[in-house]
Motif scaffolding. Structure first.
Motif, PDB file in Angstrom:
ATOM      1  N   TRP A  30      -8.685  -5.533  12.723  1.00 47.64           N
ATOM      2  CA  TRP A  30      -9.391  -4.379  12.163  1.00 47.64           C
ATOM      3  C   TRP A  30      -8.682  -3.853  10.925  1.00 47.64           C
ATOM      4  O   TRP A  30      -7.459  -3.813  10.864  1.00 47.64           O
ATOM      5  N   SER A  31      -9.474  -3.390   9.974  1.00 42.93           N
ATOM      6  CA  SER A  31      -8.912  -2.665   8.833  1.00 42.93           C
ATOM      7  C   SER A  31      -8.437  -1.307   9.341  1.00 42.93           C
ATOM      8  O   SER A  31      -8.908  -0.818  10.375  1.00 42.93           O
ATOM      9  N   PRO A  76      -1.186  -1.180   6.438  1.00 44.75           N
ATOM     10  CA  PRO A  76      -1.611   0.124   6.950  1.00 44.75           C
ATOM     11  C   PRO A  76      -2.470   0.924   5.975  1.00 44.75           C
ATOM     12  O   PRO A  76      -3.284   1.731   6.394  1.00 44.75           O
ATOM     13  N   LEU A  77      -2.299   0.701   4.677  1.00 45.65           N
ATOM     14  CA  LEU A  77      -3.120   1.400   3.683  1.00 45.65           C
ATOM     15  C   LEU A  77      -4.455   0.707   3.444  1.00 45.65           C
ATOM     16  O   LEU A  77      -5.322   1.232   2.745  1.00 45.65           O
ATOM     17  N   GLY A  78      -4.617  -0.505   3.970  1.00 45.23           N
ATOM     18  CA  GLY A  78      -5.850  -1.250   3.814  1.00 45.23           C
ATOM     19  C   GLY A  78      -6.003  -1.931   2.471  1.00 45.23           C
ATOM     20  O   GLY A  78      -7.042  -2.494   2.164  1.00 45.23           O
ATOM     21  N   ASP A  79      -4.939  -1.912   1.660  1.00 44.94           N
ATOM     22  CA  ASP A  79      -5.027  -2.465   0.310  1.00 44.94           C
ATOM     23  C   ASP A  79      -4.617  -3.927   0.218  1.00 44.94           C
ATOM     24  O   ASP A  79      -4.886  -4.584  -0.792  1.00 44.94           O
ATOM     25  N   LYS A  80      -3.983  -4.460   1.270  1.00 43.27           N
ATOM     26  CA  LYS A  80      -3.517  -5.846   1.250  1.00 43.27           C
ATOM     27  C   LYS A  80      -3.758  -6.498   2.603  1.00 43.27           C
ATOM     28  O   LYS A  80      -3.784  -5.830   3.631  1.00 43.27           O
ATOM     29  N   ILE A  93       3.838 -17.537   4.297  1.00 39.91           N
ATOM     30  CA  ILE A  93       3.182 -16.232   4.339  1.00 39.91           C
ATOM     31  C   ILE A  93       2.726 -15.878   2.926  1.00 39.91           C
ATOM     32  O   ILE A  93       3.507 -15.959   1.976  1.00 39.91           O
ATOM     33  N   TYR A  94       1.477 -15.473   2.821  1.00 32.32           N
ATOM     34  CA  TYR A  94       0.887 -15.009   1.570  1.00 32.32           C
ATOM     35  C   TYR A  94       0.369 -13.587   1.762  1.00 32.32           C
ATOM     36  O   TYR A  94       0.101 -13.166   2.885  1.00 32.32           O
ATOM     37  N   VAL A  95       0.189 -12.882   0.648  1.00 37.47           N
ATOM     38  CA  VAL A  95      -0.435 -11.561   0.672  1.00 37.47           C
ATOM     39  C   VAL A  95      -1.510 -11.538  -0.404  1.00 37.47           C
ATOM     40  O   VAL A  95      -1.289 -11.988  -1.525  1.00 37.47           O
ATOM     41  N   ARG A  96      -2.666 -10.985  -0.056  1.00 45.74           N
ATOM     42  CA  ARG A  96      -3.771 -10.856  -1.008  1.00 45.74           C
ATOM     43  C   ARG A  96      -4.128  -9.393  -1.167  1.00 45.74           C
ATOM     44  O   ARG A  96      -4.283  -8.673  -0.184  1.00 45.74           O
ATOM     45  N   SER A  97      -4.275  -8.952  -2.402  1.00 50.43           N
ATOM     46  CA  SER A  97      -4.751  -7.605  -2.691  1.00 50.43           C
ATOM     47  C   SER A  97      -6.246  -7.558  -2.408  1.00 50.43           C
ATOM     48  O   SER A  97      -7.006  -8.387  -2.915  1.00 50.43           O
ATOM     49  N   VAL A  98      -6.670  -6.584  -1.622  1.00 51.01           N
ATOM     50  CA  VAL A  98      -8.082  -6.456  -1.297  1.00 51.01           C
ATOM     51  C   VAL A  98      -8.868  -6.035  -2.543  1.00 51.01           C
ATOM     52  O   VAL A  98      -9.977  -6.504  -2.771  1.00 51.01           O
ATOM     53  N   ASP A  99      -8.280  -5.190  -3.372  1.00 57.09           N
ATOM     54  CA  ASP A  99      -8.983  -4.673  -4.555  1.00 57.09           C
ATOM     55  C   ASP A  99      -9.046  -5.675  -5.699  1.00 57.09           C
ATOM     56  O   ASP A  99     -10.110  -5.917  -6.255  1.00 57.09           O
ATOM     57  N   THR A 100      -7.915  -6.269  -6.056  1.00 63.55           N
ATOM     58  CA  THR A 100      -7.869  -7.126  -7.248  1.00 63.55           C
ATOM     59  C   THR A 100      -8.022  -8.609  -6.943  1.00 63.55           C
ATOM     60  O   THR A 100      -8.322  -9.389  -7.834  1.00 63.55           O
ATOM     61  N   GLY A 101      -7.775  -9.015  -5.709  1.00 59.59           N
ATOM     62  CA  GLY A 101      -7.824 -10.417  -5.352  1.00 59.59           C
ATOM     63  C   GLY A 101      -6.550 -11.180  -5.678  1.00 59.59           C
ATOM     64  O   GLY A 101      -6.447 -12.370  -5.408  1.00 59.59           O
ATOM     65  N   ALA A 102      -5.563 -10.494  -6.268  1.00 60.54           N
ATOM     66  CA  ALA A 102      -4.294 -11.141  -6.603  1.00 60.54           C
ATOM     67  C   ALA A 102      -3.612 -11.649  -5.335  1.00 60.54           C
ATOM     68  O   ALA A 102      -3.591 -10.960  -4.316  1.00 60.54           O
TER      69      ALA A 102
END
Length: 163
Positions: A30-31, A76-80, A93-102
């Motif tokens: 869940w987000s 926790p902020l829902g941004d990644k 392990i990778y991380v994706r920005s929800v807003d920018t897609g980076a």
């Protein structure tokens, strides 16, 4: 014979099927705001991370960079969203920005690294790794720096933070 994602309303036991697909849909998370769910699906031919709204509509594929992705975890902020990806020689392990897609790769060339989980403040990730021969739990800063080993021996998997 096909895994799908459901929700169960605890108050009355109502079960609602969210995915309707011949592909395997697994590992929902869940987000933080409860309005979206990230999950793994092989509907594109290999496991990738997707996001849908809490009712199962508006499905969008998030990962395209590597051919196999799994085990999404919302910050926790829902941004990644952190996730595990298969790479030559193991998993990272990778991380994706929800807003920018980076997309940023946080681990590299160190065996199998999987099951990323965010700390409550979003500043750290816990994960399992076999970089020393056995699976142990490690933490790192959210940018992949300052990796610290927490357990020693005994094969430790699937870390989780207390809230």
């Amino acid at each position: 014979g096909n895994t799908e994602i459901y929700t169960l309303r605890v108050a009355d036991g109502v079960l609602t099927r969210l995915t309707h697909n011949e592909a395997i849909d697994t590992s929902p998370t869940w987000s933080p705001n409860g309005r979206e769910i990230a999950f793994t699906s092989d509907r594109s031919g290999s496991p990738q991370i997707y996001v849908m709204d809490a009712e199962g509509a508006n499905v969008k594929r998030l990962t395209f960079e590597v051919p196999y992705c799994d085990a999404a975890s919302w910050s926790p902020l829902g941004d990644k969203i952190a996730f595990t990806a298969r790479v030559p020689g193991g998993f990272d392990i990778y991380v994706r920005s929800v807003d920018t897609g980076a997309v940023a790769r946080l681990t590299e060339s160190s065996g199998i690294n999987e099951c990323p989980r965010w700390s409550a403040d979003g500043r750290h990730l816990a994960f399992a790794s076999d970089r020393t021969g056995n699976f142990d739990v490690y933490t790192m800063d959210a940018d992949g720096s300052r990796v610290r080993r927490l357990t020693r021996g005994g094969n430790s998997f699937s870390p989780s933070w207390s809230r």
